[in-house]
Enzyme design. Structure first.
Site, short mmCIF file in Angstrom:
data_model
loop_
_atom_site.label_atom_id
_atom_site.label_comp_id
_atom_site.label_asym_id
_atom_site.label_seq_id
_atom_site.Cartn_x
_atom_site.Cartn_y
_atom_site.Cartn_z
N LYS A 1 -12.01 -2.44 6.61
CA LYS A 1 -11.25 -3.19 7.25
C LYS A 1 -11.68 -3.14 8.77
CE LYS A 1 -8.45 -3.77 3.91
NZ LYS A 1 -7.66 -2.69 3.17
N ASP B 1 -1.98 6.67 6.39
CA ASP B 1 -2.89 5.75 5.71
C ASP B 1 -3.40 4.92 6.99
OD1 ASP B 1 -4.51 3.56 4.72
OD2 ASP B 1 -3.03 3.24 3.24
N TRP C 1 0.89 -1.05 0.15
CA TRP C 1 0.06 -0.02 -0.03
C TRP C 1 0.95 1.26 0.08
CZ3 TRP C 1 -4.08 -1.54 -2.17
CH2 TRP C 1 -4.75 -2.55 -1.69
C1 PLP Z 1 -6.88 -2.05 1.98
C2 PLP Z 1 -6.07 -1.15 2.26
C3 PLP Z 1 -5.89 -0.21 1.02
C4 PLP Z 1 -6.84 -0.29 -0.15
O1 PLP Z 1 -7.90 0.22 0.18
P1 PLP Z 1 -9.15 0.56 -0.85
O2 PLP Z 1 -10.36 1.09 -0.12
O3 PLP Z 1 -9.41 -0.85 -1.68
O4 PLP Z 1 -8.78 1.27 -1.85
C5 PLP Z 1 -5.09 1.01 1.45
N1 PLP Z 1 -4.21 1.04 2.30
C6 PLP Z 1 -4.23 -0.05 3.30
C7 PLP Z 1 -3.18 0.18 4.44
C8 PLP Z 1 -4.97 -1.06 3.27
O5 PLP Z 1 -5.24 -2.07 4.15
#
Ligand code: PLP
Length: 350
Positions: free
Chosen positions: A191, A167, A100
């Site tokens: 998540k 993030d 990511w």
């Molecule tokens: C799953 C995830 C993403 C991607 O998320 P989307 O909503 O599918 O764009 C980005 N960063 C992390 C840390 C993730 O676990």
């Protein structure tokens, strides 16, 4: 029906209570006699949902009015781009700790100079870089607090005077943090917060208005702020369930959420470390409480282990296709009995 232990990495387990409330709102939302799927996002009932969700985020993190809470679309992946669009003037600093992070670097690189100030790529992302030197002239520092795919997590955040952007998709509200150290936090909901479709962004307002480029409206934080997250039609159902999750966290208390997450992680890692059939590739001090990755010492038994998990009603344990092995995701909503179920299988398997 027998309980299924949902160890999936995302979309992932949610509090039963939030799902129940979502189900009720699908049939009759807030006493309107209408489904949440068919009411106007400008109805007073739905505006109240967004207001409450915004207030709940501020409450859980003790944020004052310097911060705005937004619900946008496009997932965390759109934030990779949006952060740079709105904040990158000349140079930004990024920490690379996995898939990511790499994607966020790729997107931001189109807007200015990027300095990757640290990376754990040299050891296949099995650790978190330490003692990172952060340039004081960068517009911001971006990092990923929890690496969902590799199973590592920052247990101490980088210290810097430049704006801090994070993030937090896969460990948001999983432990007590000082959110005021951050200038921008984002998370895709699927998540730890709710269904896919909503993305939470928390942003310190004084960060905005500093770049000269034209920013398309849908990617402009200021426009979403000015329109109270209703510049376009928001994903009403996803935001509704997200609010129920926030309420569940608030009721439980973030300290208790943290204690439970710690206990789950200890239970599983203790088993991995003491069971000679398994090994965890991530350095002990950097292991994720949310996503534990592990391998069988004898990979030829992988299918046998998967079958034993299925037999025990354990779902979603297969590692990410880019890493292989196994991954147990233990997000906030998961009870310790699901981790115990996995540990039991591991013990029998040995
Ligand atoms: C799953 C995830 C993403 C991607 O998320 P989307 O909503 O599918 O764009 C980005 N960063 C992390 C840390 C993730 O676990």
């Amino acid at each position: 029906m027998q309980k299924v232990h949902n160890l999936s990495a995302g979309p992932a387990i949610l509090p039963q209570e939030a799902i129940q409330k979502g189900a009720e709102a699908l049939l009759n939302f807030a006493g309107t006699g209408l489904s949440i799927l068919e009411v106007s996002h400008r109805s007073k009932e739905f505006v109240a949902v967004v207001d409450e969700a915004r207030a709940m985020v501020k409450k859980l993190w003790n944020l004052n009015d310097a911060y705005e809470v937004l619900f946008v679309q496009g997932g965390a992946s759109t934030q990779f781009l949006m952060v740079a669009y709105n904040l990158l003037k000349t140079k930004a600093a990024y920490i690379d700790t996995g898939v990511w992070s790499t994607k966020s670097i790729k997107e931001a690189g189109k807007f200015g100079d990027l300095e990757v100030v640290a990376s754990s790529k040299d050891k296949n992302y099995t650790y978190i870089p330490k003692d990172i030197v952060i340039p004081e002239d960068a517009d911001y520092l971006h990092f990923t607090s929890n690496n969902t795919i590799y199973g590592s997590q920052f247990h101490q955040y980088p210290e810097t005077r430049i704006p801090l952007v994070c993030d937090m998709s896969s460990d948001i509200f999983s432990r007590k943090i000082d959110a005021t150290k951050f200038d921008l936090i984002y998370a895709g909901a699927q998540k730890n917060l709710g269904p896919a479709g909503a993305t939470l962004v928390v942003i310190k307002k004084d960060l905005l208005g500093k770049v000269d480029r034209h920013i398309p409206s849908m990617l402009n934080y200021q426009i979403h702020i000015d329109k109270d997250s209703m510049f376009n039609t928001p994903p009403a159902f996803a935001i509704y369930v997200l609010l129920q999750t926030l309420k569940w966290i608030d009721k439980m208390g973030i300290e208790n959420v943290e204690a439970r997450n710690r206990a789950k992680a200890e239970l599983l890692y203790n088993e991995i470390d003491s069971n000679d059939a398994f090994v965890c590739p991530v350095s002990a001090e950097d292991r994720s409480w949310m996503n534990a990755t592990f391998l069988l010492n004898d990979a030829s038994r992988n299918d046998e282990f998967l079958a034993a998990c299925t037999e025990a009603n354990i779902s979603g344990i297969k590692g990410h296709r880019s890493v292989g092995g196994f991954r147990a995701s233990m997000y906030n909503a998961m009870d310790i009995d699901s981790v115990q179920a996995l540990v039991n299988v591991m013990q029998t398997f040995k």
